[in-house]
Motif scaffolding. Structure first.
Motif, PDB file in Angstrom:
ATOM      1  N   ARG A 156       0.823  -1.216   0.000  1.00  0.00           N
ATOM      2  CA  ARG A 156       0.000   0.000   0.000  1.00  0.00           C
ATOM      3  C   ARG A 156       0.858   1.267   0.000  1.00  0.00           C
ATOM      4  NH1 ARG A 156      -5.276  -1.371   1.677  1.00  0.00           N
ATOM      5  NH2 ARG A 156      -5.678  -3.460   0.860  1.00  0.00           N
ATOM      6  N   HIS A 157       2.165   1.120  -0.153  1.00  0.00           N
ATOM      7  CA  HIS A 157       3.110   2.235  -0.247  1.00  0.00           C
ATOM      8  C   HIS A 157       3.245   2.962   1.099  1.00  0.00           C
ATOM      9  CE1 HIS A 157       2.547   1.273  -4.400  1.00  0.00           C
ATOM     10  NE2 HIS A 157       1.387   1.882  -4.505  1.00  0.00           N
ATOM     11  N   SER A 158       4.350   3.656   1.249  1.00  0.00           N
ATOM     12  CA  SER A 158       4.611   4.370   2.493  1.00  0.00           C
ATOM     13  C   SER A 158       5.531   5.551   2.213  1.00  0.00           C
ATOM     14  CB  SER A 158       5.264   3.428   3.527  1.00  0.00           C
ATOM     15  OG  SER A 158       6.502   2.926   3.045  1.00  0.00           O
ATOM     16  N   ALA A 159       5.605   6.449   3.185  1.00  0.00           N
ATOM     17  CA  ALA A 159       6.484   7.616   3.087  1.00  0.00           C
ATOM     18  C   ALA A 159       7.139   7.833   4.437  1.00  0.00           C
ATOM     19  CB  ALA A 159       5.702   8.858   2.663  1.00  0.00           C
ATOM     20  N   VAL A 160       8.430   8.127   4.411  1.00  0.00           N
ATOM     21  CA  VAL A 160       9.172   8.494   5.618  1.00  0.00           C
ATOM     22  C   VAL A 160       9.648   9.919   5.412  1.00  0.00           C
ATOM     23  CG1 VAL A 160      11.098   7.955   7.142  1.00  0.00           C
ATOM     24  CG2 VAL A 160       9.915   6.106   5.942  1.00  0.00           C
ATOM     25  N   VAL A 161       9.110  10.843   6.210  1.00  0.00           N
ATOM     26  CA  VAL A 161       9.433  12.256   6.031  1.00  0.00           C
ATOM     27  C   VAL A 161       9.964  12.822   7.332  1.00  0.00           C
ATOM     28  CG1 VAL A 161       7.745  12.565   4.186  1.00  0.00           C
ATOM     29  CG2 VAL A 161       7.049  12.960   6.540  1.00  0.00           C
ATOM     30  N   GLU A 473       5.795  20.311  -9.737  1.00  0.00           N
ATOM     31  CA  GLU A 473       5.664  20.784 -11.112  1.00  0.00           C
ATOM     32  C   GLU A 473       6.297  19.826 -12.117  1.00  0.00           C
ATOM     33  OE1 GLU A 473       3.817  23.356 -11.546  1.00  0.00           O
ATOM     34  OE2 GLU A 473       3.642  23.682  -9.389  1.00  0.00           O
ATOM     35  N   ASN A 474       6.913  18.752 -11.631  1.00  0.00           N
ATOM     36  CA  ASN A 474       7.644  17.861 -12.529  1.00  0.00           C
ATOM     37  C   ASN A 474       6.697  17.012 -13.374  1.00  0.00           C
ATOM     38  OD1 ASN A 474      10.030  18.816 -11.584  1.00  0.00           O
ATOM     39  ND2 ASN A 474      10.650  16.973 -10.500  1.00  0.00           N
ATOM     40  N   THR A 475       7.011  16.942 -14.631  1.00  0.00           N
ATOM     41  CA  THR A 475       6.316  16.028 -15.539  1.00  0.00           C
ATOM     42  C   THR A 475       7.337  15.094 -16.172  1.00  0.00           C
ATOM     43  OG1 THR A 475       6.511  17.657 -17.333  1.00  0.00           O
ATOM     44  CG2 THR A 475       4.480  17.687 -16.029  1.00  0.00           C
ATOM     45  N   ASN A 476       8.446  14.875 -15.459  1.00  0.00           N
ATOM     46  CA  ASN A 476       9.541  14.086 -16.008  1.00  0.00           C
ATOM     47  C   ASN A 476       9.231  12.592 -15.929  1.00  0.00           C
ATOM     48  OD1 ASN A 476      10.252  13.205 -13.292  1.00  0.00           O
ATOM     49  ND2 ASN A 476      11.081  15.254 -13.011  1.00  0.00           N
ATOM     50  N   ALA A 477      10.201  11.807 -16.437  1.00  0.00           N
ATOM     51  CA  ALA A 477      10.007  10.360 -16.477  1.00  0.00           C
ATOM     52  C   ALA A 477       9.881   9.763 -15.082  1.00  0.00           C
ATOM     53  CB  ALA A 477      11.173   9.716 -17.231  1.00  0.00           C
ATOM     54  N   ALA A 478      10.652  10.293 -14.112  1.00  0.00           N
ATOM     55  CA  ALA A 478      10.590   9.747 -12.753  1.00  0.00           C
ATOM     56  C   ALA A 478       9.212   9.960 -12.140  1.00  0.00           C
ATOM     57  CB  ALA A 478      11.676  10.389 -11.883  1.00  0.00           C
ATOM     58  N   ALA A 479       8.700  11.173 -12.250  1.00  0.00           N
ATOM     59  CA  ALA A 479       7.384  11.461 -11.679  1.00  0.00           C
ATOM     60  C   ALA A 479       6.303  10.614 -12.345  1.00  0.00           C
ATOM     61  CB  ALA A 479       7.072  12.948 -11.823  1.00  0.00           C
ATOM     62  N   SER A 480       6.392  10.454 -13.670  1.00  0.00           N
ATOM     63  CA  SER A 480       5.391   9.643 -14.378  1.00  0.00           C
ATOM     64  C   SER A 480       5.437   8.190 -13.927  1.00  0.00           C
ATOM     65  CB  SER A 480       5.625   9.737 -15.889  1.00  0.00           C
ATOM     66  OG  SER A 480       5.501  11.064 -16.339  1.00  0.00           O
ATOM     67  N   ALA A 481       6.660   7.650 -13.776  1.00  0.00           N
ATOM     68  CA  ALA A 481       6.796   6.254 -13.351  1.00  0.00           C
ATOM     69  C   ALA A 481       6.271   6.057 -11.938  1.00  0.00           C
ATOM     70  CB  ALA A 481       8.260   5.829 -13.450  1.00  0.00           C
ATOM     71  N   VAL A 482       6.578   6.997 -11.040  1.00  0.00           N
ATOM     72  CA  VAL A 482       6.136   6.866  -9.650  1.00  0.00           C
ATOM     73  C   VAL A 482       4.616   6.983  -9.565  1.00  0.00           C
ATOM     74  CG1 VAL A 482       6.198   7.958  -7.385  1.00  0.00           C
ATOM     75  CG2 VAL A 482       8.309   7.597  -8.643  1.00  0.00           C
ATOM     76  N   ARG A 483       4.021   7.892 -10.334  1.00  0.00           N
ATOM     77  CA  ARG A 483       2.557   7.996 -10.324  1.00  0.00           C
ATOM     78  C   ARG A 483       1.920   6.695 -10.784  1.00  0.00           C
ATOM     79  NH1 ARG A 483       3.714  13.034 -12.919  1.00  0.00           N
ATOM     80  NH2 ARG A 483       3.613  14.755 -11.437  1.00  0.00           N
ATOM     81  N   ARG A 484       2.499   6.090 -11.792  1.00  0.00           N
ATOM     82  CA  ARG A 484       1.944   4.836 -12.292  1.00  0.00           C
ATOM     83  C   ARG A 484       2.052   3.740 -11.236  1.00  0.00           C
ATOM     84  NH1 ARG A 484       4.359   1.109 -17.200  1.00  0.00           N
ATOM     85  NH2 ARG A 484       2.660  -0.399 -17.259  1.00  0.00           N
ATOM     86  N   ILE A 485       3.209   3.643 -10.587  1.00  0.00           N
ATOM     87  CA  ILE A 485       3.384   2.623  -9.546  1.00  0.00           C
ATOM     88  C   ILE A 485       2.452   2.894  -8.372  1.00  0.00           C
ATOM     89  CG2 ILE A 485       5.023   1.633  -7.910  1.00  0.00           C
ATOM     90  CD1 ILE A 485       7.224   2.257  -9.975  1.00  0.00           C
ATOM     91  N   ALA A 486       2.314   4.178  -8.005  1.00  0.00           N
ATOM     92  CA  ALA A 486       1.446   4.526  -6.877  1.00  0.00           C
ATOM     93  C   ALA A 486       0.008   4.113  -7.131  1.00  0.00           C
ATOM     94  CB  ALA A 486       1.537   6.023  -6.609  1.00  0.00           C
ATOM     95  N   VAL A 494       4.007  -4.488  -6.358  1.00  0.00           N
ATOM     96  CA  VAL A 494       5.107  -3.522  -6.356  1.00  0.00           C
ATOM     97  C   VAL A 494       4.749  -2.405  -5.384  1.00  0.00           C
ATOM     98  CG1 VAL A 494       6.518  -1.932  -7.708  1.00  0.00           C
ATOM     99  CG2 VAL A 494       5.687  -4.045  -8.746  1.00  0.00           C
ATOM    100  N   GLY A 495       5.556  -2.257  -4.345  1.00  0.00           N
ATOM    101  CA  GLY A 495       5.328  -1.212  -3.358  1.00  0.00           C
ATOM    102  C   GLY A 495       6.449  -0.198  -3.360  1.00  0.00           C
ATOM    103  N   MET A 496       6.153   0.988  -2.869  1.00  0.00           N
ATOM    104  CA  MET A 496       7.139   2.067  -2.791  1.00  0.00           C
ATOM    105  C   MET A 496       7.273   2.556  -1.361  1.00  0.00           C
ATOM    106  SD  MET A 496       6.504   4.673  -5.954  1.00  0.00           S
ATOM    107  CE  MET A 496       4.988   5.229  -5.172  1.00  0.00           C
ATOM    108  N   MET A 497       8.483   2.985  -1.032  1.00  0.00           N
ATOM    109  CA  MET A 497       8.722   3.726   0.206  1.00  0.00           C
ATOM    110  C   MET A 497       9.440   5.015  -0.201  1.00  0.00           C
ATOM    111  SD  MET A 497      10.920   2.728   3.629  1.00  0.00           S
ATOM    112  CE  MET A 497       9.771   1.443   4.114  1.00  0.00           C
TER     113      MET A 497
END
Length: 641
Positions: A156-161, A473-486, A494-497
């Motif tokens: 379900r993904h997570s964030a450490v801030v 404001e990023n529309t780069n490849a990294a942001a697109s890939a992370v949005r898709r995974i999210a 496939v999960g993200m931290m």
């Protein structure tokens, strides 16, 4: 009637998931005792329990005192400021399993109790033991471990801030140590995109480190990311810096050339699963980018002249020749050596005239080709364009294939793979991170029904310093890939931290997809607001505590914890912590290079040797190798007494 020592007050107002509690006149705010245990009463972040028949409702105190009092003046004055605001978070059958969410609401005059250790043990001890990992203990009860549901944490993904110095990297290292415990999870799969090279030391016994200019003596492996595994958009950005043509002529021509080279490669070395007739520009098939550059360079630069003794319209390349009429430089694709052509000459005899080659016509992309040639020659980019045994020859053949690469990254003997990106030029970091994530996700996606896929064996991706490439404001490849995974990753294992010190700089769409948030000390109000809005629980009062959290302390909310909880994270041993600790300006009783004494600014001044600094800079490696001095050097630089 026997007084219940856990009773603290009654419900006086219900508004959605928020209730207002009037403290009993017999309740003493501060410290109360139940069965010999002390409990803080009326503390923001503490838990309360509201019994309703066979069900107990649970909530978290978010506000205390005058701000929590009702708006009606007569009630405010009648009861003073002895009020609590509570956010309801879950319920549990008496003696049964705790569940998030509530099926019924409390009513006026329902009794409210403090939550005891026995209640907390019932809540946090619920579920199968293998489903949970302990990462520390509750800040309010040292005897109760803080348990994280690994199923919800990973998929379900997570964030450490947390701000710099809050213990964020140490927390991540502790989490990953728990998640990769070989005695409990022998088939764990975790991959870390380590932008600053911090985690190799912390996870040395259970991680394989992939790094540019790897130190093989330390067990590191070379990081190779073959250019031909990228899709056309990623490749054109990294190789050409973008083709930038308004009518699409350059893009179409380069795409056609790439497809033809991929078909040539398949003819020379067939690959399972792909028919040459079905090859597209995005197919992960090897091709020779050096040959692509050479052919496009010829198209842009080649000049021609009449072939001696040939027909009137028979032409040949007009190379620069020496006095023996031998071409000076024919060019070589693999060494990125361009041919030397003669300049255009339209006067004189027909056989001496030099014209531009018009078949096919130039594309007007000399600048992009010059940039590609420079990148092919740049040793800093050899991990991409010269990826070891994954580098295609002139005919497109390779010694190895993507299966070996993916096996080394996510199928090796160690549960963790660290892709150390610290040696990658910052100008291409964002695009490269996006390409890496997309390659990994596509492989997992298409293998979802195989044992190597994510459904059988989920994959956790840890994205360090995510704010660098996931800006709002990023529309780069990294942001697109992370949005898709999210959005899609949960279904395919496939999960993200996401790890960041500036959550306000991360796209809110991405952060809101993180089911669990580990919020450490955050002093910036904008960052706190971003985290509060992304959290699944309405706990603004709890998040207002973020500026005063101790180092290594976190407020954990979301799906992986039964209740929102303030936790003291158990740090790993000193020799297993990330390489991100603050240098000590003054350190007493330290050992510095074998010298016992104070460190930092308090250490003994030895003769400086800045040549070693320059050597490490040129090596692009932080690992210092001591070179013994000769006897003459020692005599010339004797140590101070």
């Amino acid at each position: 009637m026997v007084h219940d020592p856990t009773f603290i007050g009654t419900v006086q107002d219900v508004f959605g998931a928020t209730i207002t509690v009037e403290l009993s006149s017999e309740t003493v705010t501060g410290l109360g005792f139940v069965d010999g245990q002390g409990y803080r009463i009326g503390q923001v972040g503490s838990f309360v329990r509201i019994p309703l028949g066979f069900v107990d409702l649970y909530g978290v105190v978010s506000q205390v005192g005058a701000g929590a009092a009702p708006e009606r003046d007569e009630l405010r004055h009648e009861f003073g400021n002895r009020w609590l605001k509570v956010q309801m978070v879950g319920e549990g059958q008496r003696g049964g399993r705790f569940e998030r969410g509530i099926s019924q609401h409390p009513t006026i005059e329902d009794k409210v109790h403090i939550v005891t250790e026995a209640d907390l043990l019932a809540i946090y001890g619920a579920g199968e033991p293998q489903d949970f990992v302990s990462i520390g203990h509750l800040a309010s009860a040292e005897s109760i471990p803080s348990l994280i549901n690994i199923n919800k944490l990973v998929t379900r993904h997570s964030a450490v801030v947390g701000t710099t110095g809050s213990g964020k990297s140490t927390t991540v290292a502790g989490l990953l140590n728990s998640l990769s415990d070989p005695s409990r999870y022998p088939s764990a799969r975790i991959i870390i995109l380590d932008v600053h090279g911090e985690y190799a030391k912390a996870l040395s016994d259970r991680a394989t480190v992939f790094r540019i200019s790897a130190d093989t003596a330390r067990g590191q492996r070379e990081l190779h990311i073959p250019f031909w595994a990228l899709n056309f958009e990623e490749l054109s950005t990294l190789a050409f810096g973008g083709l930038g043509d308004g009518n699409g002529a350059k893009t179409a021509a380069v795409a056609d050339a790439v497809v033809e080279l991929k078909k040539e490669s398949l003819a020379a070395q067939p690959r399972a699963g792909i028919d040459p007739a079905q090859v597209t520009v995005d197919s992960p098939t090897p091709f020779c980018i050096h040959k692509l550059w050479f052919e496009l360079h010829q198209r842009e630069h080649q000049t021609v002249m009449a072939r001696p003794g040939g027909a009137q319209d028979e032409l040949q390349p007009a190379y620069v020749v020496n006095e023996d009429n031998v071409p000076v430089q024919l060019g070589d694709a693999m060494t990125v050596t361009p041919p030397a052509y003669r300049t255009v000459k339209t006067s004189g005899p027909k056989q001496d005239q030099i014209n531009w080659s018009q078949s096919p016509p130039p594309l007007g992309m000399r600048q992009q080709l010059a940039g590609l040639a420079a990148k092919l020659r740049d040793p800093r980019l050899s991990f991409l364009f010269d990826p070891g045994n994954l580098k295609p020859g002139i005919d497109g053949r390779t010694e190895s294939d993507l299966d070996a690469l993916l096996e080394s990254w996510i199928g090796g003997p160690n549960p963790i793979s660290i892709l150390d990106l610290s040696g990658i030029p910052s100008t291409i970091l964002t695009e490269l991170v996006g390409a890496l994530l997309r390659v990994l996700y596509d492989a997992i996606f298409w293998a979802r029904n195989l044992p190597e896929g994510g459904r059988e064996r989920p994959l956790l991706m840890v994205l360090e310093e995510a704010h660098i490439y996931l800006g709002k404001e990023n529309t780069n490849a990294a942001a697109s890939a992370v949005r898709r995974i999210a959005k899609e990753g949960r279904k395919y294992g496939v999960g993200m931290m996401i790890v960041s010190q500036r959550p306000s700089e991360i796209d809110s769409t991405i952060l809101s997809q993180c089911g669990t948030i580990f919020a450490m000390r955050l002093a910036n109000d904008t960052d706190r607001g971003h985290v509060t809005s992304a959290a699944s629980d309405n706990l603004k009062g709890l998040f207002d505590m973020l500026p005063v959290l101790r180092t290594g302390e976190a407020i954990i909310v979301g799906e992986a914890v039964s209740l929102p909880v303030r936790t003291l994270i158990t740090p790993p041993p000193p020799n297993r912590r990330p390489d991100s600790t603050d240098p000590r300006v003054v350190e007493r009783n330290d050992i510095v290079d074998g010298y016992h004494g104070p460190g930092g600014w308090g250490q003994r001044r030895d003769p400086p040797d800045y040549s070693a600094m320059i050597r490490q800079w040129r090596k692009q490696s932080p690992h210092y190798e001591h070179i013994p001095q000769s006897a003459a050097q020692v005599r010339a630089n004797p140590p101070e007494e």
